[in-house]
Write an enzyme that holds these catalytic residues in place. Structure first.
Site, PDB file in Angstrom:
ATOM      1  N   TYR A  95      -4.862  -1.334 -39.302  1.00 36.62           N
ATOM      2  CA  TYR A  95      -5.250  -2.514 -40.076  1.00 36.62           C
ATOM      3  C   TYR A  95      -5.945  -2.043 -41.350  1.00 36.62           C
ATOM      4  O   TYR A  95      -5.512  -1.072 -41.964  1.00 36.62           O
ATOM      5  CB  TYR A  95      -6.103  -3.470 -39.228  1.00 36.62           C
ATOM      6  CG  TYR A  95      -6.043  -4.885 -39.771  1.00 36.62           C
ATOM      7  CD1 TYR A  95      -4.822  -5.560 -39.809  1.00 36.62           C
ATOM      8  CD2 TYR A  95      -7.155  -5.522 -40.273  1.00 36.62           C
ATOM      9  CE1 TYR A  95      -4.728  -6.833 -40.327  1.00 36.62           C
ATOM     10  CE2 TYR A  95      -7.068  -6.809 -40.790  1.00 36.62           C
ATOM     11  CZ  TYR A  95      -5.856  -7.459 -40.822  1.00 36.62           C
ATOM     12  OH  TYR A  95      -5.769  -8.719 -41.353  1.00 36.62           O
ATOM     13  N   ARG A 160      -1.844 -14.480 -50.375  1.00 37.68           N
ATOM     14  CA  ARG A 160      -3.139 -13.889 -50.763  1.00 37.68           C
ATOM     15  C   ARG A 160      -3.495 -12.826 -49.731  1.00 37.68           C
ATOM     16  O   ARG A 160      -4.353 -13.021 -48.875  1.00 37.68           O
ATOM     17  CB  ARG A 160      -4.232 -14.962 -50.831  1.00 37.68           C
ATOM     18  CG  ARG A 160      -5.531 -14.460 -51.468  1.00 37.68           C
ATOM     19  CD  ARG A 160      -6.674 -15.414 -51.223  1.00 37.68           C
ATOM     20  NE  ARG A 160      -6.927 -15.615 -49.807  1.00 37.68           N
ATOM     21  CZ  ARG A 160      -7.610 -14.770 -49.041  1.00 37.68           C
ATOM     22  NH1 ARG A 160      -8.085 -13.646 -49.535  1.00 37.68           N
ATOM     23  NH2 ARG A 160      -7.800 -15.038 -47.764  1.00 37.68           N
ATOM     24  N   LYS A 178      -2.726  -7.573 -37.244  1.00 39.57           N
ATOM     25  CA  LYS A 178      -3.760  -8.411 -36.660  1.00 39.57           C
ATOM     26  C   LYS A 178      -3.528  -8.597 -35.162  1.00 39.57           C
ATOM     27  O   LYS A 178      -4.467  -8.559 -34.350  1.00 39.57           O
ATOM     28  CB  LYS A 178      -3.775  -9.781 -37.337  1.00 39.57           C
ATOM     29  CG  LYS A 178      -5.092 -10.497 -37.236  1.00 39.57           C
ATOM     30  CD  LYS A 178      -5.759 -10.526 -38.589  1.00 39.57           C
ATOM     31  CE  LYS A 178      -7.176 -10.948 -38.544  1.00 39.57           C
ATOM     32  NZ  LYS A 178      -7.772 -11.058 -39.881  1.00 39.57           N
ATOM     33  N   GLU A 249      -3.358 -17.126 -41.620  1.00 37.61           N
ATOM     34  CA  GLU A 249      -3.862 -15.871 -42.176  1.00 37.61           C
ATOM     35  C   GLU A 249      -3.384 -15.664 -43.619  1.00 37.61           C
ATOM     36  O   GLU A 249      -2.189 -15.765 -43.915  1.00 37.61           O
ATOM     37  CB  GLU A 249      -3.381 -14.696 -41.317  1.00 37.61           C
ATOM     38  CG  GLU A 249      -3.856 -13.337 -41.774  1.00 37.61           C
ATOM     39  CD  GLU A 249      -5.307 -13.059 -41.413  1.00 37.61           C
ATOM     40  OE1 GLU A 249      -5.895 -12.134 -41.989  1.00 37.61           O
ATOM     41  OE2 GLU A 249      -5.845 -13.769 -40.541  1.00 37.61           O
ATOM     42  N   ASP A 250      -4.319 -15.389 -44.510  1.00 39.27           N
ATOM     43  CA  ASP A 250      -4.028 -14.938 -45.876  1.00 39.27           C
ATOM     44  C   ASP A 250      -3.119 -15.888 -46.652  1.00 39.27           C
ATOM     45  O   ASP A 250      -2.198 -15.462 -47.361  1.00 39.27           O
ATOM     46  CB  ASP A 250      -3.436 -13.527 -45.853  1.00 39.27           C
ATOM     47  CG  ASP A 250      -4.506 -12.468 -45.598  1.00 39.27           C
ATOM     48  OD1 ASP A 250      -5.673 -12.841 -45.467  1.00 39.27           O
ATOM     49  OD2 ASP A 250      -4.173 -11.271 -45.535  1.00 39.27           O
ATOM     50  N   ASP A 272      -8.705 -17.376 -39.831  1.00 40.46           N
ATOM     51  CA  ASP A 272      -9.623 -16.242 -39.755  1.00 40.46           C
ATOM     52  C   ASP A 272     -10.321 -15.984 -41.080  1.00 40.46           C
ATOM     53  O   ASP A 272     -11.481 -15.566 -41.106  1.00 40.46           O
ATOM     54  CB  ASP A 272      -8.872 -14.990 -39.305  1.00 40.46           C
ATOM     55  CG  ASP A 272      -9.814 -13.847 -38.981  1.00 40.46           C
ATOM     56  OD1 ASP A 272     -10.830 -14.091 -38.296  1.00 40.46           O
ATOM     57  OD2 ASP A 272      -9.554 -12.717 -39.425  1.00 40.46           O
ATOM     58  N   ASP A 273      -9.646 -16.221 -42.213  1.00 48.04           N
ATOM     59  CA  ASP A 273     -10.265 -15.990 -43.518  1.00 48.04           C
ATOM     60  C   ASP A 273     -11.457 -16.915 -43.738  1.00 48.04           C
ATOM     61  O   ASP A 273     -12.462 -16.520 -44.336  1.00 48.04           O
ATOM     62  CB  ASP A 273      -9.241 -16.205 -44.639  1.00 48.04           C
ATOM     63  CG  ASP A 273      -8.021 -15.327 -44.471  1.00 48.04           C
ATOM     64  OD1 ASP A 273      -8.181 -14.104 -44.385  1.00 48.04           O
ATOM     65  OD2 ASP A 273      -6.905 -15.869 -44.393  1.00 48.04           O
ATOM     66  N   ASN A 419     -11.936  -6.597 -48.971  1.00 44.24           N
ATOM     67  CA  ASN A 419     -11.003  -5.622 -48.406  1.00 44.24           C
ATOM     68  C   ASN A 419      -9.794  -5.482 -49.326  1.00 44.24           C
ATOM     69  O   ASN A 419      -9.427  -6.432 -50.007  1.00 44.24           O
ATOM     70  CB  ASN A 419     -10.514  -6.087 -47.029  1.00 44.24           C
ATOM     71  CG  ASN A 419     -11.337  -5.527 -45.895  1.00 44.24           C
ATOM     72  OD1 ASN A 419     -11.663  -4.354 -45.882  1.00 44.24           O
ATOM     73  ND2 ASN A 419     -11.679  -6.384 -44.936  1.00 44.24           N
TER      74      ASN A 419
END
Length: 593
Positions: A95, A160, A178, A249-250, A272-273, A419
């Site tokens: 990851y 993103r 993930k 996610e993202d 999660d973000d 990150n």
């Protein structure tokens, strides 16, 4: 960069012969394998050590990733045993930060990640939405999901990715990685994990012009097309896999908030973000506040970055101050200042603010308008500096030194959370040097320990890694099957994480438990998730509801209706551990994972 790739992937020619050295002699004859491999037989431990030795000889992080990808496809049990036994070293490979490099090159690497015919996820393009049920059925057949229906999914549109921006279909590396952490961290069954990328195009001009790019070669659609498309995708997924937990996610900031707002009370889903990042930083924040030397109500919290992750973290810290420090929401929000690319966010800045930023716009700045972070530091005089800007070096030596001067009588809190490492606002060493080693530090990416010059004192940086919370949230959702996931359930997980440190970790000044204890901590956090979901009447699995009620000998269910305490009973922790998938210490002759 990929000099070793060809030689590594040559090991991938057969799902059985790649690990034939561990097949016992007694079974080789019946399987017609005599003469097809060397005479010697590896023990399982020998095989693990050989794999680790090979991994250590590889210098490129991406080549390490590809080696581990080959390993995972050939023998999932061996792969996850290596991850669990070497979590601190291997997690950054599968990851962040390595996954960022993998995503940038995903279209080039994809043909070599899996053996021919091996399914590594579900790819849904905008052009396939009219036959989405057929596409999902294709996956069901190829992945044998009738026997192993997915119980957890991570889905992205690649718009993103980390701090790298719009990577389109190349963002598939994130759901794949993930879900590996879901398995390693909390024992989700790898056969029942489904990575998904919805390919709605990309606005990345470099990829649109790249002949090797594997995604749709068109610009992203308007909002109506996006949301209509996601409705088709999610409706079909729920119809095909009605018990599946979905993690967003993202997605781009506006779409991340939009999807969560639209579906959080309709589906068992989670972002999660927004929620995961908020929860893990809330936990570290609780510890940091207790060690800072000043009361919670006297802190001044300055954020650099106001996207989905930034607002998500700010929202959770407000929850923390309200629930655990007795403030009102209005009192807590007054402690927050946010800086975006245009400067300090104020109500009279002169531009139209996004809806998610409006609650944090300052009305008490008078005519002052801070155009950059340094101006904001001098104006706000923060005690806490949190970075989610994705701008490397944003916390310059000048800014960190000024922060240290402002907080000369207390310990400054610095959380550079962007990150991967190439986007981190500062390093642990930079923060330590600028603050005379007084900083309370947690980062989003892993940094090495720091030895204080002239001493033998080695400090280990805290990492506000979502890996501490999302595996437990996923396992809790799979087991308890709540109708939906509330903010208070997330708070219970965060509080349980804050309470999970051992005495030695607390004495060392750690803000988070050591990553080597991840599974142990995940079991406790999962138990807290289940307990809170039962307390709120949301858990739908009757077996877990009865277990929690039977273990509630001290009235904690009633207490958790009023305030999420993060409580869990030892009986529930034990029951959770029994449900965790673990690698077997044998060599399967055939894997369908």
């Amino acid at each position: 960069m990929y000099s070793k790739l060809k030689s590594l992937m040559s090991l991938n020619s057969s799902s059985i012969k790649g690990f034939a050295s561990a097949i016992p002699k007694s079974t080789r004859g019946p399987l017609k394998l005599d003469g097809l491999m060397p005479t010697g037989v590896d023990t399982y431990k020998q095989l693990e050590l050989k794999a680790i030795n090979q991994l250590q000889k590889i210098s490129s992080p991406v080549d390490k990733y590809m080696f581990l990808s080959m390993l995972r496809n050939n023998n999932p049990s061996l792969f996850y045993r290596i991850v669990l036994d070497n979590i601190r070293e291997v997690a950054p490979i599968i990851y962040t930060p390595t996954i960022g490099h993998v995503c940038l090159a995903f279209s080039d690497l994809y043909p070599f990640m899996s053996p021919p015919g091996k399914v590594n996820g579900l790819y849904i393009s905008l052009d396939q939405l009219d036959r989405i049920d057929e596409v999902i059925q294709n996956y069901k057949v190829a992945a044998d999901s009738e026997n192993n229906p997915p119980e957890i999914s991570v889905i992205t549109d690649g718009s993103r990715i980390l701090g790298l921006g719009d990577l389109g279909v190349n963002g598939m590396g994130i759901p794949i990685g993930k879900l590996q952490l879901y398995v390693a961290g909390a024992g989700l069954n790898p056969k029942r994990c489904l990575p998904i990328v919805v390919d709605f195009g990309t606005d990345n001009e470099e990829f649109l012009k790249d002949p090797n790019y594997l995604g749709l070669r068109r610009k992203r659609p308007d909002d109506k097309t996006f949301y209509d498309g996601m409705e088709k995708v999610l409706s079909s997924l729920v119809k095909a896999f009605p018990k599946m937990f979905i993690q967003f996610e993202d997605f781009s900031t506006d779409h991340a908030f939009g999807l969560l707002e639209k579906y959080r009370y309709k589906l068992t889903c989670f972002n999660d973000d927004i929620q995961g990042t908020g929860a893990v930083i809330m936990s570290g924040f609780m510890k940091a506040i207790s060690l800072s030397g000043i009361p919670a109500e006297n802190h001044r919290i300055l954020f650099c970055g106001a996207g989905s992750a930034g607002i998500g973290v700010a929202d959770k810290l407000i929850d923390c101050l309200v629930i655990y420090h007795g403030m009102t929401t209005e009192q807590a929000r007054k402690l927050f200042w946010l800086v975006d690319s245009k400067g300090l966010i104020t109500s009279n800045r002169g531009d139209k603010l996004s809806s998610h930023k409006e609650p944090y716009a300052r009305h008490d700045n008078g005519n002052a308008q801070c155009k950059d972070l340094l101006e904001a530091v001098n104006f706000v005089k923060p005690t806490v500096l949190i970075g989610l800007s994705t701008v490397k070096g944003q916390f310059s030596n000048q800014i960190l030194t000024r922060l240290s001067e402002i907080n000369s009588k207390n310990r400054p809190i610095v959380f550079p959370l962007s990150n991967p490492e190439t986007k981190a606002e500062c390093t642990f060493e930079e923060a330590m040097v600028a603050t005379q080693n007084r900083v309370l530090f947690a980062s989003g990416t892993a940094f090495p320990p720091y030895k204080i010059p002239g001493t033998n004192d080695i400090r280990i940086p805290g990492q506000g890694n979502n890996m501490y919370v999302f595996p437990a949230i996923g396992l809790g959702a799979v087991l308890a099957k709540p109708k939906y996931i509330t903010d208070t359930i997330i708070c219970a997980v965060s509080k349980a994480l804050s309470d999970s440190l051992t005495e030695s970790e607390i004495e060392a000044g750690d803000l988070y438990p050591r990553i080597e204890r991840l599974r142990e901590v995940s079991a406790e956090l999962t138990a807290a998730f289940i307990h809170q979901s039962v307390a709120e009447g949301l858990a739908q699995d009757t077996q877990w509801v009865e277990r929690v009620k039977n273990s509630d000998t001290n009235g904690m269910l009633e207490k958790n209706k009023e305030k999420p305490t993060g409580y869990f009973s030892p009986d529930i922790v034990k029951a959770v551990k029994e449900q965790m998938w673990s690698p077997i210490d044998t060599i399967p002759l055939k894997s369908n994972i």
